[in-house]
Design a protein around this motif. Sequence first.
Motif, PDB file in Angstrom:
ATOM      1  N   PHE A   1       1.009  -1.405  -0.230  1.00 45.59           N
ATOM      2  CA  PHE A   1      -0.273   0.106  -0.333  1.00 45.59           C
ATOM      3  C   PHE A   1       0.480   1.572  -0.156  1.00 45.59           C
ATOM      4  CE2 PHE A   1      -2.263   3.585   1.876  1.00 45.59           C
ATOM      5  CZ  PHE A   1      -3.525   2.976   1.438  1.00 45.59           C
ATOM      6  N   ALA A   2       1.493   1.282   1.074  1.00 41.14           N
ATOM      7  CA  ALA A   2       2.652   2.308   1.427  1.00 41.14           C
ATOM      8  C   ALA A   2       3.528   2.440  -0.125  1.00 41.14           C
ATOM      9  CB  ALA A   2       4.013   1.876   1.759  1.00 41.14           C
ATOM     10  N   LYS A   3       3.932   1.387  -1.332  1.00 38.77           N
ATOM     11  CA  LYS A   3       4.780   2.076  -2.407  1.00 38.77           C
ATOM     12  C   LYS A   3       3.404   2.373  -3.497  1.00 38.77           C
ATOM     13  CE  LYS A   3       7.150  -0.862  -5.790  1.00 38.77           C
ATOM     14  NZ  LYS A   3       6.990  -2.747  -6.506  1.00 38.77           N
ATOM     15  N   GLN A   4       2.588   1.171  -3.244  1.00 39.69           N
ATOM     16  CA  GLN A   4       1.756   2.294  -4.856  1.00 39.69           C
ATOM     17  C   GLN A   4       1.404   3.528  -4.149  1.00 39.69           C
ATOM     18  OE1 GLN A   4       0.422   0.432  -7.186  1.00 39.69           O
ATOM     19  NE2 GLN A   4       2.097  -0.693  -6.965  1.00 39.69           N
TER      20      GLN A   4
ATOM     21  N   LEU B   1       3.848   5.852  -5.636  1.00 39.26           N
ATOM     22  CA  LEU B   1       3.253   5.490  -7.088  1.00 39.26           C
ATOM     23  C   LEU B   1       2.689   6.722  -7.753  1.00 39.26           C
ATOM     24  CD1 LEU B   1       3.978   1.854  -8.159  1.00 39.26           C
ATOM     25  CD2 LEU B   1       5.815   3.595  -8.201  1.00 39.26           C
ATOM     26  N   TRP B   2       1.258   7.035  -6.819  1.00 38.92           N
ATOM     27  CA  TRP B   2       0.103   7.208  -7.238  1.00 38.92           C
ATOM     28  C   TRP B   2       0.719   8.956  -6.984  1.00 38.92           C
ATOM     29  CZ3 TRP B   2      -3.751   9.787  -4.083  1.00 38.92           C
ATOM     30  CH2 TRP B   2      -4.224  10.667  -4.398  1.00 38.92           C
ATOM     31  N   PHE B   3       1.297   9.728  -5.975  1.00 36.45           N
ATOM     32  CA  PHE B   3       1.604  10.763  -5.340  1.00 36.45           C
ATOM     33  C   PHE B   3       2.596  11.485  -6.869  1.00 36.45           C
ATOM     34  CE2 PHE B   3       4.034  14.142  -4.005  1.00 36.45           C
ATOM     35  CZ  PHE B   3       3.480  14.861  -3.401  1.00 36.45           C
ATOM     36  N   ASP B   4       3.494  10.337  -6.905  1.00 36.66           N
ATOM     37  CA  ASP B   4       4.729  10.788  -8.027  1.00 36.66           C
ATOM     38  C   ASP B   4       3.826  11.088  -9.736  1.00 36.66           C
ATOM     39  OD1 ASP B   4       6.611  10.551  -6.766  1.00 36.66           O
ATOM     40  OD2 ASP B   4       7.246   7.996  -6.902  1.00 36.66           O
ATOM     41  N   ALA B   5       2.763  10.075 -10.050  1.00 36.91           N
ATOM     42  CA  ALA B   5       1.930  10.502 -11.123  1.00 36.91           C
ATOM     43  C   ALA B   5       1.544  12.278 -11.059  1.00 36.91           C
ATOM     44  CB  ALA B   5       0.763   9.411 -11.197  1.00 36.91           C
TER      45      ALA B   5
END
Length: 303
Positions: free
Chosen positions: A280-283, A286-290
């Motif tokens: 969850f933390a990794k995803q 990724l969502w924030f970076d996108a």
Amino acid sequence: MVVEPEHALVDGLKRPQRPQRTHREVADELRARIRSGRLRPGQRMPTQAQLADEFGVERGTVRQALRILQSERLLTNVSKGSPATVAPDPGAALTGPAALPAPTTVALAPRIAEAFASPHVEIDALCLTSVSLTLALGEPLRQIHAGRRKPAKIDVRVLLPGRNIDLAFPVAVAGRGDGDPVHERWLAMRNAQGQVLRHNLLGLRATHGIDVSVSFRALPFTPPVKLYLLNGTEALFAYYTLSRREHEIEHEPVEMYDVEGIRSTLFAFGQAGGVRDGVFAKQSRLWFDALWETISSELLLTT
């Protein structure tokens, strides 16, 4: 005629009655004493009668405050018969993988402070304003100024709603009018909090020689949640829950749909919580970076 103590004359003037504290205010003060070490792990608290006398409240108010801290696992042995005891490890009560969800004002500050133990601090935040983050940074900044922390590098990125979008909230119940004072109120708060956050962090360059970077970008939508990512390993997540409330704007009461972000329940996910939490933390990262790299745009903290 007998004059009540709270209304006694002082130098010929009536002394104003002191407003009585709420149980939440009492809990906030006692929580701060535990976090600062003024109340040490394993130490017995003052009696409820002593606390009631100190804060000028009823014992029932004190009991409510103590139960809040017990629910946060900062106190043990809360009962009517004997003084409560500070938990053996109050820090772990708020930061461990088994920690219960808690309001942002309770849960975020200790996690931010722990993140500052790393040589390279990385904080990403997506929120409606940066008020919770600004408040939470107070403790690690104090630790740096006291010489207890000194990271080599601090990188902070913040995503906030753009100034010209039609916010879903806060919004007047009656709808948007000319000038939209509700939107202007939110914008002023967004800018002021962001400026304070940036000023406090960038000041560490001159005072402590720390390499600091603080960046803001604007979102084209109203975030329904708040998200904090710490050092690439932990995600803290809360829902913005709407309610109808009245605020005074320019001396006029305005009914609006708004949220109280500082009390939103914060859920923590990180590698210490197992594989599922780590994913969850990794995803979330990724969502924030996108969002940061695609549809966000430059944000200026000006009116």
